[in-house]
Design an enzyme around this catalytic site. Sequence first.
Site, PDB file in Angstrom:
ATOM      1  CE  LYS A 171      -7.938  -1.923   5.538  1.00 38.88           C
ATOM      2  NZ  LYS A 171      -8.258  -3.103   4.733  1.00 38.88           N
ATOM      3  CD1 TRP A 175      -2.198  -2.222   1.700  1.00 34.03           C
ATOM      4  CD2 TRP A 175      -3.067  -1.105  -0.037  1.00 34.03           C
ATOM      5  NE1 TRP A 175      -3.251  -2.959   1.213  1.00 34.03           N
ATOM      6  CE2 TRP A 175      -3.812  -2.302   0.153  1.00 34.03           C
ATOM      7  CE3 TRP A 175      -3.430  -0.249  -1.074  1.00 34.03           C
ATOM      8  CZ2 TRP A 175      -4.891  -2.647  -0.671  1.00 34.03           C
ATOM      9  CZ3 TRP A 175      -4.512  -0.598  -1.889  1.00 34.03           C
ATOM     10  CH2 TRP A 175      -5.216  -1.779  -1.679  1.00 34.03           C
ATOM     11  CG  ASP A 198      -2.800   4.247   4.417  1.00 35.39           C
ATOM     12  OD1 ASP A 198      -3.794   4.099   5.156  1.00 35.39           O
ATOM     13  OD2 ASP A 198      -2.613   3.567   3.377  1.00 35.39           O
TER      14      ASP A 198
HETATM   15  N1  PMP Z   1      -3.981   1.511   2.664  1.00 37.19           N
HETATM   16  C1  PMP Z   1      -3.997   0.419   3.438  1.00 37.19           C
HETATM   17  C2  PMP Z   1      -2.973   0.282   4.533  1.00 37.19           C
HETATM   18  C3  PMP Z   1      -4.947  -0.581   3.215  1.00 37.19           C
HETATM   19  O1  PMP Z   1      -4.958  -1.674   3.970  1.00 37.19           O
HETATM   20  C4  PMP Z   1      -5.891  -0.411   2.184  1.00 37.19           C
HETATM   21  C5  PMP Z   1      -6.976  -1.427   1.899  1.00 37.19           C
HETATM   22  N2  PMP Z   1      -6.808  -2.681   2.327  1.00 37.19           N
HETATM   23  C6  PMP Z   1      -5.818   0.727   1.392  1.00 37.19           C
HETATM   24  C7  PMP Z   1      -4.868   1.680   1.680  1.00 37.19           C
HETATM   25  C8  PMP Z   1      -6.785   0.971   0.269  1.00 37.19           C
HETATM   26  O2  PMP Z   1      -7.981   1.328   0.831  1.00 37.19           O
HETATM   27  P1  PMP Z   1      -9.301   1.595  -0.002  1.00 37.19           P
HETATM   28  O3  PMP Z   1      -9.744   0.298  -0.547  1.00 37.19           O
HETATM   29  O4  PMP Z   1     -10.210   2.155   1.056  1.00 37.19           O
HETATM   30  O5  PMP Z   1      -8.989   2.591  -1.053  1.00 37.19           O
END
Ligand code: PMP
Length: 362
Positions: A198, A104, A174
């Site tokens: 989450k 991510w 994030d």
């Molecule tokens: N950052 C992290 C640390 C994540 O775990 C996730 C999704 N699992 C995301 C970003 C992406 O999130 P979204 O699907 O809400 O765009």
Amino acid sequence: MVIHRIFNFSAGPAVLPLPVLEEAQRDLIALPGVGMSVTEISHRSKTFEALLTRAIEDFRELSGLPANYKVMLLQGGASLQFSMVPMNLLTDGRPADYVDTGTWADKAIAEARKVGDVRVTGSTKADGYSRIPSAAEVSLTAGAAYVHITTNNTIEGTQWKTLPETGDIPLVADASSDILSGPLDFSRFGVIYAGAQKNLGPSGVTLVIVRDDLLARSTSTLPTMMSYKVLAENNSLYNTPNTFGIYLLGLTMKWLKSLGGVAGIAAINVRKAGMLYAEIDRTGFYRGTAQKESRSLMNVTFRLPSEDLEKRFDKEATAAGLDGLKGHRSVGGMRASIYNAFPTEGVSALVEFMKEFERKNG
Ligand code: PMP
């Protein structure tokens, strides 16, 4: 009717607290005193504005957020924040520093590069993202516009334990997969964002926290819906928000307060993760993929002696009512996501299952 709920280890959208689902179910058709469903009322009604305000106030109380921050509940997921952060903060030609700790983080870097000058100031990619870099491995660029980290790496199962010292450079995080799971000094940050699905509620809501002084960086040429300044000035109501998602997030905040807030849930989370890591470390049949000092309390990642055994583990676990244990498709292995709402009984059930599986296959 008997409702049967299994143990849901999904990485997100993830298990919600049962009291939250029960209250939403009870009040779905008519909110008490309102006579309409929360999904049917205007986002500008007094009822909804009160729900929104309450959800944000409860978040502020739970997080201990200082007064000089705005809290927004937006859409587009954490993924949209990968773009909005640089669009709003990377506006005067300075570079931004990013620490690359996982899949991510890597995506956040790729999006920021489309907007401005990005430097990767520390990376554990060469170690398969099995750990968080040490302070000595993160070298900040003097005068950087901000430093971006990913507090918990959902796919790799690692988590920052000590925040990097960034001095006057705003720290941006994030925190999608560990927000409100344990103590965090929010005053150390310039921006924090998190997809809600989450630890905060359902998908479709993104929490974005911005320190007041940074709002001045949002230029007037930004598309309106991308501007932190506009969205903050309009209290998350520039356009129609995800009203039902915000309602559920509000109920989740209420539930968290009833457990003693972040201190209460942190103790539970340490205990849950400790139970699983103890089982992983017990004999060597299971192998944790994150290095011990970087282990996540939210996403517990491990491997078995072979991919065949991993397949069998997943299949038999699913049959036993332990759902969602397959690791992310990009890394394989197993992953138990045990966010705030995941019950301790489910962790005990998994530990028992692991012992039995090892006895039969070890
Ligand atoms: N950052 C992290 C640390 C994540 O775990 C996730 C999704 N699992 C995301 C970003 C992406 O999130 P979204 O699907 O809400 O765009």
